[in-house]
Design a protein around this motif. Structure first.
Motif, PDB file in Angstrom:
ATOM      1  N   GLU A  97       0.845  -1.188   0.000  1.00  0.00           N
ATOM      2  CA  GLU A  97       0.000   0.000   0.000  1.00  0.00           C
ATOM      3  C   GLU A  97       0.886   1.246   0.000  1.00  0.00           C
ATOM      4  OE1 GLU A  97      -3.055   0.046   2.997  1.00  0.00           O
ATOM      5  OE2 GLU A  97      -3.477  -2.111   2.764  1.00  0.00           O
ATOM      6  N   ARG A  98       0.604   2.141  -0.966  1.00  0.00           N
ATOM      7  CA  ARG A  98       1.396   3.374  -1.061  1.00  0.00           C
ATOM      8  C   ARG A  98       1.201   4.261   0.173  1.00  0.00           C
ATOM      9  NH1 ARG A  98       4.080   5.229  -5.352  1.00  0.00           N
ATOM     10  NH2 ARG A  98       2.934   3.911  -6.836  1.00  0.00           N
ATOM     11  N   ASP A  99       0.039   4.238   0.738  1.00  0.00           N
ATOM     12  CA  ASP A  99      -0.206   4.903   2.007  1.00  0.00           C
ATOM     13  C   ASP A  99      -0.720   3.825   2.953  1.00  0.00           C
ATOM     14  OD1 ASP A  99      -0.809   6.643   4.078  1.00  0.00           O
ATOM     15  OD2 ASP A  99      -2.715   7.317   3.208  1.00  0.00           O
ATOM     16  N   PRO A 100       0.133   3.310   3.801  1.00  0.00           N
ATOM     17  CA  PRO A 100       1.256   3.858   4.554  1.00  0.00           C
ATOM     18  C   PRO A 100       2.665   3.515   4.064  1.00  0.00           C
ATOM     19  CG  PRO A 100       0.498   1.875   5.606  1.00  0.00           C
ATOM     20  CD  PRO A 100      -0.339   2.046   4.381  1.00  0.00           C
ATOM     21  N   GLU A 101       2.855   3.323   2.782  1.00  0.00           N
ATOM     22  CA  GLU A 101       4.202   3.151   2.223  1.00  0.00           C
ATOM     23  C   GLU A 101       4.910   1.895   2.681  1.00  0.00           C
ATOM     24  OE1 GLU A 101       5.719   4.559  -0.137  1.00  0.00           O
ATOM     25  OE2 GLU A 101       4.668   6.429  -0.503  1.00  0.00           O
ATOM     26  N   VAL A 102       4.178   0.793   2.814  1.00  0.00           N
ATOM     27  CA  VAL A 102       4.817  -0.469   3.175  1.00  0.00           C
ATOM     28  C   VAL A 102       4.253  -1.610   2.334  1.00  0.00           C
ATOM     29  CG1 VAL A 102       5.421   0.119   5.553  1.00  0.00           C
ATOM     30  CG2 VAL A 102       3.177  -0.883   5.069  1.00  0.00           C
ATOM     31  N   ALA A 103       5.022  -2.677   2.265  1.00  0.00           N
ATOM     32  CA  ALA A 103       4.578  -3.935   1.677  1.00  0.00           C
ATOM     33  C   ALA A 103       4.889  -5.031   2.681  1.00  0.00           C
ATOM     34  CB  ALA A 103       5.297  -4.212   0.358  1.00  0.00           C
ATOM     35  N   VAL A 104       4.005  -6.043   2.750  1.00  0.00           N
ATOM     36  CA  VAL A 104       4.192  -7.139   3.695  1.00  0.00           C
ATOM     37  C   VAL A 104       4.195  -8.457   2.930  1.00  0.00           C
ATOM     38  CG1 VAL A 104       1.701  -7.201   4.206  1.00  0.00           C
ATOM     39  CG2 VAL A 104       3.329  -8.232   5.821  1.00  0.00           C
ATOM     40  N   PHE A 105       5.051  -9.359   3.352  1.00  0.00           N
ATOM     41  CA  PHE A 105       5.274 -10.633   2.662  1.00  0.00           C
ATOM     42  C   PHE A 105       4.979 -11.793   3.603  1.00  0.00           C
ATOM     43  CE2 PHE A 105       7.913  -7.375   0.990  1.00  0.00           C
ATOM     44  CZ  PHE A 105       7.921  -7.558  -0.377  1.00  0.00           C
ATOM     45  N   ARG A 106       4.417 -12.853   3.042  1.00  0.00           N
ATOM     46  CA  ARG A 106       4.247 -14.094   3.788  1.00  0.00           C
ATOM     47  C   ARG A 106       4.407 -15.257   2.802  1.00  0.00           C
ATOM     48  NH1 ARG A 106       0.228 -18.194   2.567  1.00  0.00           N
ATOM     49  NH2 ARG A 106      -1.438 -17.162   1.477  1.00  0.00           N
ATOM     50  N   GLY A 107       4.577 -16.471   3.391  1.00  0.00           N
ATOM     51  CA  GLY A 107       4.703 -17.653   2.551  1.00  0.00           C
ATOM     52  C   GLY A 107       6.089 -18.254   2.552  1.00  0.00           C
ATOM     53  N   PHE A 108       6.843 -18.006   3.611  1.00  0.00           N
ATOM     54  CA  PHE A 108       8.188 -18.574   3.705  1.00  0.00           C
ATOM     55  C   PHE A 108       8.081 -20.038   4.124  1.00  0.00           C
ATOM     56  CE2 PHE A 108       8.297 -14.056   4.796  1.00  0.00           C
ATOM     57  CZ  PHE A 108       9.132 -13.589   3.790  1.00  0.00           C
ATOM     58  N   PRO A 109       8.693 -20.949   3.378  1.00  0.00           N
ATOM     59  CA  PRO A 109       8.521 -22.375   3.670  1.00  0.00           C
ATOM     60  C   PRO A 109       9.134 -22.816   4.987  1.00  0.00           C
ATOM     61  CG  PRO A 109      10.118 -22.044   1.900  1.00  0.00           C
ATOM     62  CD  PRO A 109       9.487 -20.712   2.158  1.00  0.00           C
ATOM     63  N   ASN A 110      10.163 -22.117   5.427  1.00  0.00           N
ATOM     64  CA  ASN A 110      10.789 -22.432   6.717  1.00  0.00           C
ATOM     65  C   ASN A 110      11.644 -21.252   7.140  1.00  0.00           C
ATOM     66  OD1 ASN A 110      13.471 -22.804   5.421  1.00  0.00           O
ATOM     67  ND2 ASN A 110      12.481 -24.625   4.560  1.00  0.00           N
ATOM     68  N   VAL A 111      12.130 -21.291   8.366  1.00  0.00           N
ATOM     69  CA  VAL A 111      12.900 -20.178   8.917  1.00  0.00           C
ATOM     70  C   VAL A 111      14.189 -19.955   8.137  1.00  0.00           C
ATOM     71  CG1 VAL A 111      14.165 -19.352  10.938  1.00  0.00           C
ATOM     72  CG2 VAL A 111      11.914 -20.417  11.214  1.00  0.00           C
ATOM     73  N   ALA A 112      14.841 -21.048   7.726  1.00  0.00           N
ATOM     74  CA  ALA A 112      16.104 -20.912   6.992  1.00  0.00           C
ATOM     75  C   ALA A 112      15.890 -20.190   5.659  1.00  0.00           C
ATOM     76  CB  ALA A 112      16.715 -22.294   6.757  1.00  0.00           C
ATOM     77  N   ALA A 113      14.847 -20.578   4.936  1.00  0.00           N
ATOM     78  CA  ALA A 113      14.556 -19.926   3.654  1.00  0.00           C
ATOM     79  C   ALA A 113      14.222 -18.455   3.865  1.00  0.00           C
ATOM     80  CB  ALA A 113      13.400 -20.642   2.957  1.00  0.00           C
ATOM     81  N   ARG A 114      13.467 -18.185   4.905  1.00  0.00           N
ATOM     82  CA  ARG A 114      13.105 -16.793   5.217  1.00  0.00           C
ATOM     83  C   ARG A 114      14.344 -15.967   5.506  1.00  0.00           C
ATOM     84  NH1 ARG A 114      11.984 -14.316  10.297  1.00  0.00           N
ATOM     85  NH2 ARG A 114      10.434 -12.625  10.201  1.00  0.00           N
ATOM     86  N   ASN A 115      15.237 -16.503   6.320  1.00  0.00           N
ATOM     87  CA  ASN A 115      16.449 -15.767   6.686  1.00  0.00           C
ATOM     88  C   ASN A 115      17.367 -15.555   5.490  1.00  0.00           C
ATOM     89  OD1 ASN A 115      15.543 -15.637   9.310  1.00  0.00           O
ATOM     90  ND2 ASN A 115      16.810 -17.330  10.038  1.00  0.00           N
ATOM     91  N   GLU A 116      17.470 -16.577   4.641  1.00  0.00           N
ATOM     92  CA  GLU A 116      18.318 -16.450   3.455  1.00  0.00           C
ATOM     93  C   GLU A 116      17.742 -15.423   2.482  1.00  0.00           C
ATOM     94  OE1 GLU A 116      19.863 -19.245  -0.267  1.00  0.00           O
ATOM     95  OE2 GLU A 116      19.132 -20.195   1.576  1.00  0.00           O
ATOM     96  N   TRP A 117      16.443 -15.478   2.267  1.00  0.00           N
ATOM     97  CA  TRP A 117      15.767 -14.519   1.375  1.00  0.00           C
ATOM     98  C   TRP A 117      15.921 -13.103   1.907  1.00  0.00           C
ATOM     99  CZ3 TRP A 117      11.409 -11.287   1.819  1.00  0.00           C
ATOM    100  CH2 TRP A 117      10.805 -10.899   0.615  1.00  0.00           C
ATOM    101  N   ARG A 118      15.754 -12.967   3.199  1.00  0.00           N
ATOM    102  CA  ARG A 118      15.867 -11.652   3.842  1.00  0.00           C
ATOM    103  C   ARG A 118      17.267 -11.078   3.682  1.00  0.00           C
ATOM    104  NH1 ARG A 118      14.291 -10.749  10.238  1.00  0.00           N
ATOM    105  NH2 ARG A 118      14.314  -8.457  10.233  1.00  0.00           N
ATOM    106  N   ALA A 119      18.274 -11.922   3.845  1.00  0.00           N
ATOM    107  CA  ALA A 119      19.657 -11.467   3.726  1.00  0.00           C
ATOM    108  C   ALA A 119      20.015 -11.122   2.281  1.00  0.00           C
ATOM    109  CB  ALA A 119      20.603 -12.548   4.265  1.00  0.00           C
ATOM    110  N   GLN A 120      19.487 -11.906   1.342  1.00  0.00           N
ATOM    111  CA  GLN A 120      19.842 -11.715  -0.063  1.00  0.00           C
ATOM    112  C   GLN A 120      19.154 -10.509  -0.693  1.00  0.00           C
ATOM    113  OE1 GLN A 120      19.237 -15.194  -2.484  1.00  0.00           O
ATOM    114  NE2 GLN A 120      19.911 -14.186  -4.363  1.00  0.00           N
ATOM    115  N   PHE A 121      17.873 -10.293  -0.351  1.00  0.00           N
ATOM    116  CA  PHE A 121      17.087  -9.299  -1.063  1.00  0.00           C
ATOM    117  C   PHE A 121      16.696  -8.087  -0.218  1.00  0.00           C
ATOM    118  CE2 PHE A 121      15.908 -13.440  -3.067  1.00  0.00           C
ATOM    119  CZ  PHE A 121      16.526 -13.216  -4.292  1.00  0.00           C
TER     120      PHE A 121
END
Length: 210
Positions: A143-167
């Motif tokens: 949403e442009r107002d309040p200027e944020v985007a939210v993500f879900r659907g990480f298959p596991n904690v490791a994938a989430r952490n790797e994705w977060r670090a990479q992107f």
């Protein structure tokens, strides 16, 4: 050149993207309310504008590939397609793009200026977006107002952490409330009720059942 068919140009194609998005999201909901229909455990936030840049395309493809999706689908919910995009630009504000496409293909789709008018491009005009794939097991809501985007659907904690670090950078809800959201409110203070609702819906325990 953009991949053929990346911009949804006919009504049936648009309604197909909208239907698949509705399986993942409550299309009538808005932040701080719960926009995802299920599985929000481990949600991450970033700035809205980041999603509508070519550099963000690999991050969306990575999410799609986790769940076996061959395409990433982006739907614009605001402005309304029937009130703005159709009468003004004769277009349907959605796209379906193969995960084999590259950053240039993504930008050609979201940056496309109908009739040479930059204000008609999704990158400039979109105020609320929903991004997912046919599996419905992941999503990005922005949403442009309040200027944020939210993500879900990480298959596991490791994938989430790797994705977060990479992107990244990406922040959990507490970080988003401290860093991203104050800039969008008067006095740079997030209202208590807004913060409480966002935390309840997207905090660490939001996806768990009692």
């Amino acid at each position: 050149m953009a991949e053929a068919g990346s911009i949804v140009i006919d009504r049936n194609g648009y309604l197909g993207v909208r239907s698949r998005s509705a399986a993942t999201f409550d299309l009538d909901a808005r932040l701080p309310g719960q926009v995802f229909k299920e599985g929000v455990e481990g949600s991450l936030f970033c700035e809205f504008d980041a999603v509508l840049t070519p550099e963000f395309w690999p991050a969306l493809c990575a999410m799609a590939r986790w769940h076996g999706d061959s395409h990433v689908e982006l739907l614009v919910l605001e402005p309304d397609w029937d009130d703005f995009y159709r009468p003004e630009y004769r277009m349907y504000p959605a796209l379906s793009l193969s995960v084999e496409a590259d950053m240039d293909n993504y930008w050609a789709a979201i940056g496309h200026e109908p009739d040479g008018d930059i204000m008609g491009s999704i990158a400039i005009s979109a105020n609320v977006i929903a991004v997912t794939g046919a599996s419905g097991r992941w999503g990005c809501w922005g949403e442009r107002d309040p200027e944020v985007a939210v993500f879900r659907g990480f298959p596991n904690v490791a994938a989430r952490n790797e994705w977060r670090a990479q992107f990244g950078p990406f922040l959990e809800v507490s970080g988003a409330l401290e860093s991203y959201l104050p800039l969008t409110f008067a006095g740079r203070t997030v209202p208590d009720e807004y913060a409480a609702t966002l935390t309840a819906n997207y905090g660490p325990s939001s996806g768990r059942r009692p």
